[in-house]
Design an enzyme around this catalytic site. Structure first.
Site, PDB file in Angstrom:
ATOM      1  N   GLU A 281       0.833  -1.210   0.000  1.00 50.31           N
ATOM      2  CA  GLU A 281       0.000   0.000   0.000  1.00 50.31           C
ATOM      3  C   GLU A 281       0.866   1.257   0.000  1.00 50.31           C
ATOM      4  O   GLU A 281       0.495   2.271  -0.599  1.00 50.31           O
ATOM      5  CB  GLU A 281      -0.982   0.000   1.176  1.00 50.31           C
ATOM      6  CG  GLU A 281      -1.936  -1.212   1.237  1.00 50.31           C
ATOM      7  CD  GLU A 281      -2.732  -1.469  -0.045  1.00 50.31           C
ATOM      8  OE1 GLU A 281      -2.936  -0.518  -0.838  1.00 50.31           O
ATOM      9  OE2 GLU A 281      -3.132  -2.628  -0.289  1.00 50.31           O
ATOM     10  N   GLU A 310      -0.878  -0.624  -9.763  1.00 49.65           N
ATOM     11  CA  GLU A 310      -0.499  -1.878  -9.121  1.00 49.65           C
ATOM     12  C   GLU A 310       0.985  -2.190  -9.346  1.00 49.65           C
ATOM     13  O   GLU A 310       1.623  -2.835  -8.515  1.00 49.65           O
ATOM     14  CB  GLU A 310      -1.384  -3.020  -9.650  1.00 49.65           C
ATOM     15  CG  GLU A 310      -1.232  -4.338  -8.930  1.00 49.65           C
ATOM     16  CD  GLU A 310      -1.780  -4.329  -7.496  1.00 49.65           C
ATOM     17  OE1 GLU A 310      -2.373  -3.320  -7.054  1.00 49.65           O
ATOM     18  OE2 GLU A 310      -1.598  -5.354  -6.806  1.00 49.65           O
TER      19      GLU A 310
HETATM   20 ZN    ZN Z   1      -2.669  -3.063  -4.909  1.00 55.12          ZN
END
Ligand code: ZN
Length: 516
Positions: A281, A310
């Site tokens: 995160e 991502e």
């Molecule tokens: Zn992620």
């Protein structure tokens, strides 16, 4: 103070604005409203009391409706057509060129969606997620099924309204990975699968198993939290411009140019969960913190796609956080903080344990090698659902049989099977493949950075993470939406996206561990 600069025209009631100034103000105010909605979502997933859910759904539906009205405001169309011959449009990668291109794209999409559909999707996404919490807690798929039926029918309607080049799924994928095509993604993931399955099989046949029991023990939340925060700070997450909180299902959300929220989840009996989710995160957060604040709310200051987002989280979690070099720097402190568990454990055993590969049930706990098989399963299933080739009632069975086919295991219940992810209950169909795209982008970016910095390992051993972060800032973050994901990867790595860097990364790490 960004507020004064941003709404200069709006607050002074200036009526002599150019089309470009009017459009810019309008887009920035819309982003302001959008950030308020993000705050409501953040709160819903952290502190909202159970009975607050209905009113929160009303709030979010109201805001979604207002946002839709702003995005489809006929004046946007007028400003865009006034600006269509503007010289600044000529450079598609400039801030203004990007603003006009992306606003046009969004305007054309949003005007195809009826207001009623937008409101219904918003409402069912909130109530669906609330039903998911209950269904998962009680391991009862039937509590979620009616919401999924409704959401799927809304999403099919949405795809049909938007239109698509080849398949309905294209229209949904486009929400998360703009301009990506289902067919191209399917081909890329298929090449990845063909190389991954034999690697996983070889590892399983190798008969060496990682000493994962050493990662179990007692790890008090307070100590984990302190350790996670200091590690996130070391790699470059700025706590002056962000917070770390606790939730059931970790995530990251941006609430303003200097307000990025990351969330993790502590397991007191298993060390890796919270640390790797914090690194993950924080990677998302550092991307948000690397976007240009002078362009906040405008496309040049916004993330370009979920796949690229991502890639930033996976790079810090895996290429960095699961490397030997990273732990050469952090392990001595880790041993001091968690003395009873790690005091007598060698760094090599620890490193092997955090890189354990074995087929498992839960996506977010999966290792780097098998993770993408979890994604491929979901990608295949959601295409069938959207195309009406699979009924919601048959979903748990389809899930179990694909897990058996691809990973050789069958979930003992739905809570650890089809109910493990929040995405579908929130209407997020088309989201999952962006996770695997992120893994591919991450490996390819990292290889290029490693080259440019003449070896990231030697930097990490010394605890120097700034050069890598700066490379990512320059090559990814500062560009916002000025380049598409395809253009970004080409510019940064001089090659189109391929599954090969990820396979090279996995082989280089796993073969020495398993095939000695
Ligand atoms: Zn992620």
């Amino acid at each position: 103070m960004i507020g004064n600069a941003v709404f200069r025209h709006y607050f002074t009631g200036d009526t002599t604005l150019s089309a470009l100034e009017s459009l810019t103000d309008h887009v920035r105010q819309t982003a302001m409203l959008d950030s308020v909605q993000s705050l409501l979502y953040w709160d819903e997933r952290t502190y909202l009391p159970a009975l607050g859910g209905d009113f929160r759904a009303d709030q979010i539906t109201t805001l979604s409706s207002m946002l839709h009205q702003r995005r489809t405001d006929p004046r946007v169309g007028e400003w865009l057509s006034e600006l269509s011959d503007d010289a600044q449009v000529a450079d598609p990668h400039s801030d203004v060129g990007t603003l006009l291109r992306q606003v046009r794209r969004e305007y054309e999409k949003q005007t195809k969606l009826p207001q009623r559909l937008v409101e219904e999707v918003a409402r069912y996404s909130v109530t669906g997620q609330q039903a998911w919490v209950e269904a998962r807690k009680s391991d009862d798929f039937s509590k979620l099924a009616p919401f999924l039926e409704k959401l799927l029918s809304l999403k099919r309607e949405q795809a049909d309204a938007l239109g698509y080049p080849e398949t309905r799924y294209d229209a949904l994928l486009d929400e998360y990975e703009p301009n990506a095509r289902t067919r191209t993604v399917r081909e890329t993931l298929e090449r990845l699968r063909q190389d991954l399955v034999p690697l996983v099989q070889t590892i399983q046949d190798a008969n060496r198993s990682a000493p994962i029991d050493h990662l179990k023990g007692h790890f008090p939340t307070a100590a984990q939290s302190k350790f996670g925060r200091s590690t996130a700070t070391s790699i470059g997450f700025d706590f002056q411009r962000g917070r770390l909180d606790v939730t059931e299902h970790p995530f990251c959300t941006e609430l303003g140019p200097n307000d990025c929220r990351i969330l993790t989840n502590y397991d007191e009996s298993f060390f890796p969960s919270a640390l790797f989710s914090t690194l993950h995160e924080a990677g998302h957060g550092m991307y948000e913190q690397g976007l240009r604040t002078d362009q906040y709310g405008l496309p040049a200051g916004q993330y370009v796609s979920l796949g690229i987002h991502e890639s930033q989280s996976r790079l810090w979690e895996n290429q960095v956080g699961r490397s030997h070099a990273f732990w050469e720097h952090f392990y001595p402190t880790t041993q001091q903080v968690f003395k009873s568990a790690f005091g007598n454990l060698s760094i090599d055993d620890f490193y092997f344990a955090i890189n354990d590969v074995r087929p498992s049930l839960i996506r977010i706990e999966a290792d780097e090698a098998t993770y993408n098989l979890h994604i491929i399963i979901r990608f295949e299933i959601e295409q069938e659902l959207i195309n009406d080739e699979l009924q919601v009632a048959d979903l748990p069975g389809a899930w179990a049989s694909k897990y058996q086919e691809y990973l050789g295991i069958t979930p003992p219940n739905d809570a650890d099977g089809v109910l493990q992810d929040i995405h579908w209950s929130g209407g997020d169909f088309g989201y999952f493949p962006t996770y695997s795209l992120g893994n591919l982008y991450a490996a390819q970016f990292f290889e290029a950075a490693d080259d440019a910095l003449a070896g990231v390992d030697s930097l990490m051993r010394r605890g120097e993470f700034q050069p890598l972060l700066e490379w990512l800032r320059e090559n990814v973050h500062v560009h916002g939406q000025c380049y598409s994901p395809d253009e970004l990867i080409e510019r940064a790595t001089h090659k189109p996206l391929s599954h090969e860097p990820l396979m090279r990364h996995l082989r280089a790490k796993l073969e020495p561990l398993y095939l000695q």
